[in-house]
Design an enzyme around this catalytic site. Sequence first.
Site, mmCIF file in Angstrom:
data_model
loop_
_atom_site.group_PDB
_atom_site.id
_atom_site.type_symbol
_atom_site.label_atom_id
_atom_site.label_comp_id
_atom_site.label_asym_id
_atom_site.label_seq_id
_atom_site.Cartn_x
_atom_site.Cartn_y
_atom_site.Cartn_z
ATOM 1 C CG ASN A 56 -20.784 -15.812 -15.474
ATOM 2 O OD1 ASN A 56 -21.673 -14.787 -15.723
ATOM 3 N ND2 ASN A 56 -21.213 -16.950 -15.773
ATOM 4 C CD GLU B 225 -18.812 -19.554 -18.538
ATOM 5 O OE1 GLU B 225 -18.918 -19.980 -19.864
ATOM 6 O OE2 GLU B 225 -19.481 -20.091 -17.731
ATOM 7 C CB CYS C 97 -17.570 -16.586 -9.596
ATOM 8 S SG CYS C 97 -17.582 -18.323 -9.742
ATOM 9 C CD GLU D 82 -20.752 -15.002 -6.904
ATOM 10 O OE1 GLU D 82 -20.270 -15.058 -7.759
ATOM 11 O OE2 GLU D 82 -21.593 -15.778 -6.404
ATOM 12 C CB CYS E 269 -19.493 -21.135 -6.065
ATOM 13 S SG CYS E 269 -18.245 -20.278 -6.214
ATOM 14 C CB CYS F 87 -18.016 -16.796 -4.567
ATOM 15 S SG CYS F 87 -17.232 -16.617 -6.407
HETATM 16 N N1 THU Z 1 -20.890 -18.864 -11.393
HETATM 17 C C1 THU Z 1 -20.790 -17.511 -10.863
HETATM 18 O O1 THU Z 1 -20.507 -16.426 -11.536
HETATM 19 N N2 THU Z 1 -21.048 -17.429 -9.428
HETATM 20 C C2 THU Z 1 -21.197 -18.355 -8.557
HETATM 21 O O2 THU Z 1 -21.429 -18.246 -7.429
HETATM 22 C C3 THU Z 1 -21.547 -19.675 -9.255
HETATM 23 C C4 THU Z 1 -21.072 -19.933 -10.609
HETATM 24 C C5 THU Z 1 -20.714 -18.970 -12.836
HETATM 25 C C6 THU Z 1 -19.162 -19.582 -13.054
HETATM 26 C C7 THU Z 1 -19.340 -20.126 -14.647
HETATM 27 O O3 THU Z 1 -19.067 -19.129 -15.290
HETATM 28 C C8 THU Z 1 -20.976 -20.370 -14.425
HETATM 29 O O4 THU Z 1 -21.527 -19.613 -13.389
HETATM 30 C C9 THU Z 1 -21.416 -21.906 -14.318
HETATM 31 O O5 THU Z 1 -20.771 -22.618 -13.204
#
Ligand code: THU
Length: 138
Positions: free
Chosen positions: A49, A51, A60, A62, A93, A96
């Site tokens: 991920n 940010e 994310c 994925e 999520c 994703c």
């Molecule tokens: N996140 C992912 O990378 N993949 C997911 O399927 C769920 C959430 C990340 C996004 C964000 O940077 C952190 O987790 C908190 O939500």
Amino acid sequence: MSARETPPSEAELAAAMPALLARAYAPYSKFTVAAVVIDEDGRAHLGVNVENAAYPSGACAEQTAIGAMVTAGGRRIARVLLAAGSNAVVQPCGACRQRIAEFADETCEIVTVQDGRPTRRTPFWSLLPESFGPGDLG
Ligand code: THU
């Protein structure tokens, strides 16, 4: 990795995920996630991920792994390995799931990795039944 090398095994990839998690950029949520997408040729594509100070602009794990797969020429997803820095079992999520659905094989699996070991396998399509996909556009 060139296409001629033997693809790494799932156990090898899972063992590499704690190091991959360390590359995640998650200064805001502090929730690091790593994904490894395995394509139709068994090639592994890595993602974490990423940010952003403008929160909705973050990506994310994925999403970044799928971008790497497509960039490398992969078009089908056979498996996704997923790990969280919290070591909790995480599933993709909602957004994703839709991203994975675009490329997922019928037998695609989500493999949860904890402490560098695969701990749970989930058939991907059980996570997104009756979805909207490429076929709906005609
Ligand atoms: N996140 C992912 O990378 N993949 C997911 O399927 C769920 C959430 C990340 C996004 C964000 O940077 C952190 O987790 C908190 O939500």
